[in-house]
Design an enzyme around this catalytic site. Structure first.
Site: not given
Length: 298
Positions: A9, A11, A59-60, A99-100, A123, A127
């Site tokens: 990916g 990152l 899963y983004t 994540t934010d 999402y 997370k």
């Protein structure tokens, strides 16, 4: 050896690059070793001298997650639980990317690590569940929350907007969502610092940390700076393209976006004794690098 999960990916690719540039041995897996299969993870680790595990797999697809709840939860919550369980079993630190989106976006000043989490979509919910899973399975963990990430490998907002501006006379970009664009290089450099310290036997307190570049802007602001830097670098063929601001309401999506996603980075900077770069500095470096993929803006 550092094991990077999700190494293909955006990152994960950068983390592997950063580790190798700094002479740290690493290995990587992606879909070839399912994070949903504990025995597969255990089998891969068997016989290898693994000293640290980094998980970038997730899963983004934020909007698709709204209708693909079970798979999103499997990858974002069950998978991290399996990896954390394995990390504890083999006795190594585990670093997990979050994540934010675990916050609801109602804040008006930079959000600290101990702020109450309150996701507003699938999402973010999954997370947040992943963060909980990691903390339940191992005490030797690092959870790094980041936001507005872009990098040389893979699709991202920077490539998308340069391509759009080259193809259109005008683009509309939301001007009521605030956050901080983050170059993958910044996040990978922080991860490197944590790993180097741990491998050297230095103490880095476990816990949750926020990591982005510095600054606070909207997507509209970001696009205007992308336009400027792309033009200076010779990548913007249509310099007359007009960037127009709009409200989120003009672009309804299945998943809600946090209106405010600026994270407080003081904890990670103090802990590691580092200064994170400003978002403009990181964007300029990104666009002017030899690694910038011109095929993605054509």
């Amino acid at each position: 050896m550092v094991w990077v999960i999700g190494n293909k990916g955006m990152l994960g690719t950068q983390i592997c690059r950063t580790l190798k540039e700094n002479k740290i041995e690493c290995t990587g897996t992606d879909c070839d070793v399912s994070i949903l299969d504990f025995s597969a993870l255990e089998g891969f680790a068997s016989g290898k001298d693994i000293s640290f595990i980094v998980n970038c797999a997730a899963y983004t697809a934020v909007d698709k997650a709204e209708s693909d709840v079970d798979f999103a939860r499997a990858l974002n919550a069950d998978g991290p639980r399996n990896i954390a369980r394995l990390a504890k079993k083999i006795g190594v630190p585990f670093l997990h990317i979050s994540t934010d989106y675990v916050f609801d976006g109602s804040a008006s000043s930079p959000i600290s690590e101990d702020a109450p989490i309150k996701p507003i979509g699938v999402y973010g919910e999954t997370k947040a569940e992943g963060e909980k899973s990691v903390q339940e399975e191992t005490g030797d963990f690092y959870i790094l929350r980041t936001a507005w990430l872009y990098g040389w490998s893979g699709k991202n907002f920077v490539y998308t907007m340069i391509r759009a501006m080259n193809m259109r006379d005008s683009v509309k970009v939301v001007n009521d969502q605030r956050g901080t664009p983050t170059n993958c290089v910044t996040l990978a450099s922080v991860i490197l610092k944590i790993i180097e310290n741990r491998l050297a036997g230095k103490n880095v307190p476990n816990g949750i940390y926020h990591v982005t570049d510095l600054g606070e802007i909207t997507w509209f602001d970001f696009t205007n700076e992308i336009k400027k830097e792309a033009a200076d670098a010779g990548f913007l063929l249509n310099k007359d393209c007009v960037v127009n601001p709009c409200d989120t309401s003009e672009y309804p999506t299945p998943a809600k976006r946090p209106a405010y996603s600026v994270l407080d980075k003081s904890k990670i900077q103090k802990t590691l004794g580092i200064s994170l770069p400003d978002w403009k500095e990181s964007l300029k470096s990104f666009i002017n690098s030899a690694l910038f993929d011109k095929t993605r803006i054509e």
